[in-house]
Design an enzyme around this catalytic site. Structure first.
Site, PDB file in Angstrom:
ATOM      1  N   LYS A 164      74.770  31.810  35.792  1.00 51.78           N
ATOM      2  CA  LYS A 164      74.385  31.815  34.374  1.00 51.78           C
ATOM      3  C   LYS A 164      75.489  31.206  33.507  1.00 51.78           C
ATOM      4  O   LYS A 164      75.203  30.586  32.482  1.00 51.78           O
ATOM      5  CB  LYS A 164      74.089  33.240  33.919  1.00 51.78           C
ATOM      6  CG  LYS A 164      72.867  33.850  34.584  1.00 51.78           C
ATOM      7  CD  LYS A 164      72.750  35.337  34.281  1.00 51.78           C
ATOM      8  CE  LYS A 164      71.533  35.948  34.970  1.00 51.78           C
ATOM      9  NZ  LYS A 164      71.468  37.413  34.820  1.00 51.78           N
TER      10      LYS A 164
ATOM     11  N   VAL B  91      75.010  39.659  41.890  1.00 51.74           N
ATOM     12  CA  VAL B  91      74.569  40.722  42.791  1.00 51.74           C
ATOM     13  C   VAL B  91      74.769  40.379  44.272  1.00 51.74           C
ATOM     14  O   VAL B  91      74.428  41.179  45.138  1.00 51.74           O
ATOM     15  CB  VAL B  91      73.111  41.140  42.530  1.00 51.74           C
ATOM     16  CG1 VAL B  91      72.974  41.777  41.165  1.00 51.74           C
ATOM     17  CG2 VAL B  91      72.156  39.966  42.704  1.00 51.74           C
TER      18      VAL B  91
END
Length: 309
Positions: free
Chosen positions: A67, A263
């Site tokens: 991101k 993650v």
């Protein structure tokens, strides 16, 4: 072995047992197969020296760290005003896949995700990356990662991509809600770019070099200005306020350095004008952050006085 490397080895030894307190992300089958005991750290200094400790499992996917890179590309494409007309600048305090705060802004002229580091915000940012085709857009993102890391072998892990794509009901729902709010138009194309950028694979050293590039306001380890200084400053600010999901406030107080987690158990950190750090530790806490990785960064910041505050 130099002092820095000996210290990193001590940190790994000190916090290795913390990997037993978490587990790899279970909602993406390929990530669930990661070794929960894996733990490694690499640091690259402004002098270009590289130090490492632990066992980095080769390549691993960026997940939400992507991101940051996609935001960099979109800012270079569109500029601040266009991006932040569509996406906010505020931390949410909510889980990364939540739309709750956006739902609360029903009376505002334009509903928008509160920041680019949550899933909804990242999808809007993906929709703003320029390119005539999906492949052109993802290759532009990969190119920036190669420039920042100096690794021409950065690539997409298609197994993780397929696994993420097949289990993406929540993200697909978020995307269609964003379409309802007129935040994105081409849902499937936006989702494809989102899944592919999350599945870009790097090594520990690549993460550390990306962190160093940000720490040097856009200059990579070879001294080349690969992203504008103004863009580097913006993304580092988001890393401080929103980079560790809904644990970002606690991280800012206890660690105090710009960082972004994914993650996969990955963390990138940028210590201004000192070093970049890359960590992989797939055992996650309930917020989606590497259990051992957080503790390593906390001790490193406290013991080496690295906090920017």
């Amino acid at each position: 072995m130099e002092e820095m490397e000996r210290y990193l080895h001590r940190l790994i030894t000190r916090h290795r047992s913390a990997t037993k307190e978490g587990k790899p992300a279970q909602y993406i089958p390929e990530l669930a197969r990661q070794n929960p005991d894996a733990l490694a750290i690499t640091a690259v200094t402004t002098e270009g020296r590289t130090y490492g400790a632990g066992e980095c499992p080769g390549y691993f996917t960026l997940q939400s760290i992507a991101k940051v890179i996609t935001l960099i590309v979109a800012l270079m494409d569109r500029g601040e005003e266009a991006i932040f007309h569509q996406v906010g600048m505020e931390p949410t305090g909510d889980p990364f896949d939540s739309l709750y705060k956006m739902e609360l802004t029903a009376g505002e002229k334009l509903r928008k995700p509160l920041n680019p580091m949550i899933n909804a915000g990242a999808m809007v940012v993906c929709s703003l990356v320029r390119g005539n085709t999906l492949d052109e857009r993802i290759q532009r993102i990969i190119h920036v990662i190669k420039e920042m890391s100096g690794n021409p072998e950065v690539h997409i892990d298609w197994s993780v991509y397929e696994s993420e794509r097949e289990t993406a009901d929540r993200n697909r729902a978020l995307a269609y809600i964003l379409k309802e709010y007129h935040m994105i138009q081409r849902v499937e194309e936006t989702l494809e770019l989102y899944f592919q950028q999350s599945s870009i694979s790097v090594r520990c050293e690549d993460l550390a070099r990306i962190g160093l590039c940000l720490a040097q306001n856009g200059r990579n380890v070879d001294g080349k200005q690969v992203i504008p200084e103004s863009v580097a400053r913006i993304v580092k600010t988001f890393m401080v306020t929103c980079g560790m999901y809904d644990q970002s406030g606690e991280f800012a107080i206890r660690v105090g350095i710009p960082a972004k987690s994914g993650v996969s158990g990955s963390i990138v950190a940028a210590i201004p004008f000192r070093m970049g750090i890359g960590i992989i530790g797939p055992a996650l806490n309930e917020r989606g952050n590497s259990v051992a990785g957080l503790r390593i960064l906390r001790d490193l910041s406290m013991e080496w006085n690295l906090s920017i505050f």
